[in-house]
Design a protein around this motif. Structure first.
Motif, PDB file in Angstrom:
ATOM      1  N   GLU A 127     -22.428   3.930  16.354  1.00  0.00           N
ATOM      2  CA  GLU A 127     -22.905   4.815  17.424  1.00  0.00           C
ATOM      3  C   GLU A 127     -21.845   5.837  17.827  1.00  0.00           C
ATOM      4  OE1 GLU A 127     -24.495   2.676  20.728  1.00  0.00           O
ATOM      5  OE2 GLU A 127     -26.052   1.675  19.524  1.00  0.00           O
ATOM      6  N   ASN A 128     -20.581   5.446  17.704  1.00  0.00           N
ATOM      7  CA  ASN A 128     -19.477   6.353  18.058  1.00  0.00           C
ATOM      8  C   ASN A 128     -18.700   6.847  16.845  1.00  0.00           C
ATOM      9  OD1 ASN A 128     -19.933   6.004  20.893  1.00  0.00           O
ATOM     10  ND2 ASN A 128     -18.973   3.982  20.737  1.00  0.00           N
ATOM     11  N   ASN A 129     -18.980   6.268  15.671  1.00  0.00           N
ATOM     12  CA  ASN A 129     -18.254   6.649  14.459  1.00  0.00           C
ATOM     13  C   ASN A 129     -19.259   6.925  13.351  1.00  0.00           C
ATOM     14  OD1 ASN A 129     -16.594   6.953  12.260  1.00  0.00           O
ATOM     15  ND2 ASN A 129     -15.641   4.929  12.400  1.00  0.00           N
ATOM     16  N   LYS A 130     -19.683   8.173  13.227  1.00  0.00           N
ATOM     17  CA  LYS A 130     -20.714   8.545  12.255  1.00  0.00           C
ATOM     18  C   LYS A 130     -20.239   8.371  10.817  1.00  0.00           C
ATOM     19  CE  LYS A 130     -23.476   9.602  15.570  1.00  0.00           C
ATOM     20  NZ  LYS A 130     -24.510   8.594  15.917  1.00  0.00           N
ATOM     21  N   GLN A 131     -18.918   8.336  10.602  1.00  0.00           N
ATOM     22  CA  GLN A 131     -18.380   8.174   9.260  1.00  0.00           C
ATOM     23  C   GLN A 131     -18.798   6.824   8.656  1.00  0.00           C
ATOM     24  OE1 GLN A 131     -17.019  10.317   7.306  1.00  0.00           O
ATOM     25  NE2 GLN A 131     -16.563   8.876   5.646  1.00  0.00           N
ATOM     26  N   LEU A 132     -19.031   5.814   9.524  1.00  0.00           N
ATOM     27  CA  LEU A 132     -19.449   4.495   9.036  1.00  0.00           C
ATOM     28  C   LEU A 132     -20.778   4.564   8.282  1.00  0.00           C
ATOM     29  CD1 LEU A 132     -18.536   2.026  11.935  1.00  0.00           C
ATOM     30  CD2 LEU A 132     -17.621   2.000   9.613  1.00  0.00           C
ATOM     31  N   GLU A 133     -21.716   5.376   8.805  1.00  0.00           N
ATOM     32  CA  GLU A 133     -23.015   5.528   8.126  1.00  0.00           C
ATOM     33  C   GLU A 133     -22.823   6.122   6.737  1.00  0.00           C
ATOM     34  OE1 GLU A 133     -25.941   4.537   8.965  1.00  0.00           O
ATOM     35  OE2 GLU A 133     -25.873   4.126  11.119  1.00  0.00           O
ATOM     36  N   VAL A 134     -21.910   7.063   6.637  1.00  0.00           N
ATOM     37  CA  VAL A 134     -21.608   7.679   5.334  1.00  0.00           C
ATOM     38  C   VAL A 134     -21.048   6.621   4.386  1.00  0.00           C
ATOM     39  CG1 VAL A 134     -20.209   9.404   4.134  1.00  0.00           C
ATOM     40  CG2 VAL A 134     -21.182   9.927   6.392  1.00  0.00           C
ATOM     41  N   GLU A 135     -20.118   5.807   4.902  1.00  0.00           N
ATOM     42  CA  GLU A 135     -19.517   4.740   4.081  1.00  0.00           C
ATOM     43  C   GLU A 135     -20.603   3.767   3.598  1.00  0.00           C
ATOM     44  OE1 GLU A 135     -16.143   2.595   5.630  1.00  0.00           O
ATOM     45  OE2 GLU A 135     -15.403   4.401   6.629  1.00  0.00           O
TER      46      GLU A 135
END
Length: 565
Positions: A203-211
């Motif tokens: 929710e606060n770190n959009k890079q995780l979805e990319v990973e």
């Protein structure tokens, strides 16, 4: 089978053949709300225009020309022809049939041995088997049992959710926060915690979805570490699932999950391309379904990853090639209705005639406090915990009421699991169910344990009568209204099964056996069944027939019928 409604329709058809066929007549026949008006009634409204006569006059005319030993009395009440069945004849015929056919009573050969594939249960690996998965599992199992009863060959498929972007997310979560020892100790609980943490952090770190998407793409490409972690998650999940299926006494003919179709999806894409059905949209590949008034069906994402629809297309093609099914059923929640409409539409565009035999058997959600349970938010109720608590409550109940009962733990398992299964199946499948452990594990009212206890009571009467084999009297003589009420319900059982088959609705069987149990308990309360008189053998035969049908009704729902409780 003595189908009195059909027999009545055939008798009426002799007079009405110029106006209606037998099926139309049978469809019009009603069961009066009050027994004072007979056992069956035929309304004459639909004939008024054709015959240019008042419905009452038509009813009077029809009644005068009925001459059959099936009826002991015929009355005209307004526009209705009301018939009172010959109780002794019906009683004798139906009880004799049940006692001779035993558990085969109500069976038919509608299916003629044709195959029906049933996609059911299908939990996601690396997630706990929650109450949310119960519905597909028990509805699918009951539908399979009803189809087998009607002469079909059901193939139960556990289409495991073992592929998809969520596994990329789980691998990413494990790489960030996972501890191997913790996962080994409590695999499912720890994997769930990692999955929940991923969504909280994302929710606060959009890079995780990319990973997460990148890890799934690597999994699709056969990356060694990604594949190794995925295999480990899958293996540990199956151990837990199989433990729960064993508790529910449910087996599968296939556990080919989504991953099974990885090497079969490219041929689906090629097939769609060769038929010129694929269109590019925002760098993704879709099948347009505007002529079906449906949104486009997404086949390949812009990064080349395949989707749920691609795998289901591959699965449908594989199942038809492997099983040559007459019907293919998908017991999946109502929220997937659009997906299955698209799946069917794409297969029809591919000009497969069998696509019309795909059916989505939807069902409502299992809610908690009126809200949908969410795995990603950690709002789940574990099915195994509920089953164990229900079994424990059943054990406590047995200890209080029948402490000397043999095989107490076995009976408690039958009753505890049966309470959970019945609570789901007594509801019409399209309705949502609000989860309440208190309601699910109640042992009074319209519950599974109530039906099981009623059958155990009937078995107790037969033991006291010392009847290993039941004699079938040549002619029954009714003495009590409650006997006729029971017989009329027993007569309906084969029709109930056929309606449950046609509507894919196990709740019809569940409601029927509750009605039968209530009618039997009323009979038990009013009549001294074991009194030594000339009707004793008839009463014992009626008890045996009732127990046979209760036991078979419970079996069709996937439940056991203990003979002592």
């Amino acid at each position: 089978m003595m189908n009195v409604k059909n027999n009545f329709a055939k008798i009426l058809w002799e007079q009405l053949k110029d106006d209606l066929d037998v099926q139309e007549i049978e469809g019009l026949i009603e069961k009066p709300k009050h027994t004072d008006f007979g056992d069956l009634a035929f309304p004459c409204f639909s004939l008024a225009a054709k015959r240019k006569m008042a419905p009452q006059k038509i009813a009077e005319q029809i009644s005068k020309n009925i001459n059959s030993s099936l009826f002991e009395k015929i009355e005209v009440v307004g526009p209705y022809v009301n018939v009172f069945l010959n109780k002794s004849q019906v009683f004798t015929t139906i009880i004799s049939e049940i006692l001779s056919k035993k558990e085969s009573y109500g069976s038919n050969n509608i299916g003629k041995g044709e195959v029906v594939t049933i996609d059911m249960s299908s939990p996601n690996i690396a997630k706990p088997f929650s109450m949310g998965h119960l519905r597909s599992t028990v509805i699918g199992n009951a539908i399979a049992l009803i189809h087998a009863k009607c002469g079909f060959k059901p193939i139960k498929i556990n289409h495991l959710g073992d592929w998809g972007t969520q596994f990329g997310k789980l691998i990413a979560a494990y790489k960030h926060w996972g501890v191997e020892e913790k996962v080994k100790q409590k695999t499912i609980q720890e994997l769930l915690a990692l999955y929940v943490k991923f969504h909280e952090e994302a929710e606060n770190n959009k890079q995780l979805e990319v990973e997460g998407r990148e890890w799934f793409k690597q999994l699709e490409d056969g990356h060694e570490e990604a594949t190794s972690l995925w295999s480990w998650f899958r293996e540990e999940s199956l151990k837990e699932f199989n433990r729960i299926y064993e508790m529910l006494n449910i087996q599968f003919d296939s556990t080919a999950g989504e991953a099974f179709y990885n090497d079969k999806m490219e041929s689906v894409v090629e097939l769609l391309e060769n038929k010129e059905l694929l269109t590019e949209s925002d760098s993704a590949k879709v099948v347009l379904l505007e002529d079906e008034q449906l949104p486009p069906c997404l086949i390949k994402k812009s990064d080349g990853a395949t989707l749920y629809a691609t795998r289901d297309l591959a699965a449908a093609l594989y199942r038809q090639q492997t099983y040559q099914f007459a019907k293919s059923l998908y017991v999946v929640g109502n929220e997937q209705t659009l997906h299955f409409k698209q799946l069917k539409a794409v297969l029809q565009k591919l000009e497969y005639d069998w696509a019309s035999n795909l059916h989505h058997i939807g069902f409502g959600m299992m809610l908690k406090d009126g809200k949908k349970m969410s795995t990603r938010k950690g709002e789940v109720v574990f099915l195994e915990d509920v089953l164990r608590e229900s079994i424990s409550l059943a054990q406590d109940n047995i200890e209080k009421k029948n402490p000397t009962l043999e095989n107490k733990s076995q009976v408690a398992h039958m009753v505890g699991v049966g309470a959970i299964v019945f609570h789901d199946l007594k509801n019409y499948r399209m309705n949502d169910i609000d989860f309440s452990l208190e309601d699910i594990t109640r042992f009074e009212g319209e519950t599974g344990p109530y039906v099981q206890y009623t059958n155990a009571r009937a078995c107790s009467i037969l033991r006291k009568a010392n009847r290993e084999t039941i004699q079938t009297p040549t002619l029954f003589t009714l003495r009590h209204d409650s006997e006729w009420e029971l017989v009329m319900l027993l007569l309906e059982f084969p029709t109930v099964i056929q309606h449950a088959l046609q509507k894919y609705d196990p709740s019809l069987v569940a409601k029927f056996i509750v009605d039968l149990a209530q009618a039997f308990n009323k009979y038990y309360g009013e009549v001294k069944i074991l009194s030594d008189d000339e009707q004793k053998e008839e009463r014992i035969a009626l008890v045996a027939a009732t127990s046979t049908v209760l036991t078979e009704g419970l079996r069709l729902l996937g439940m056991k019928a203990p003979i002592q409780m």
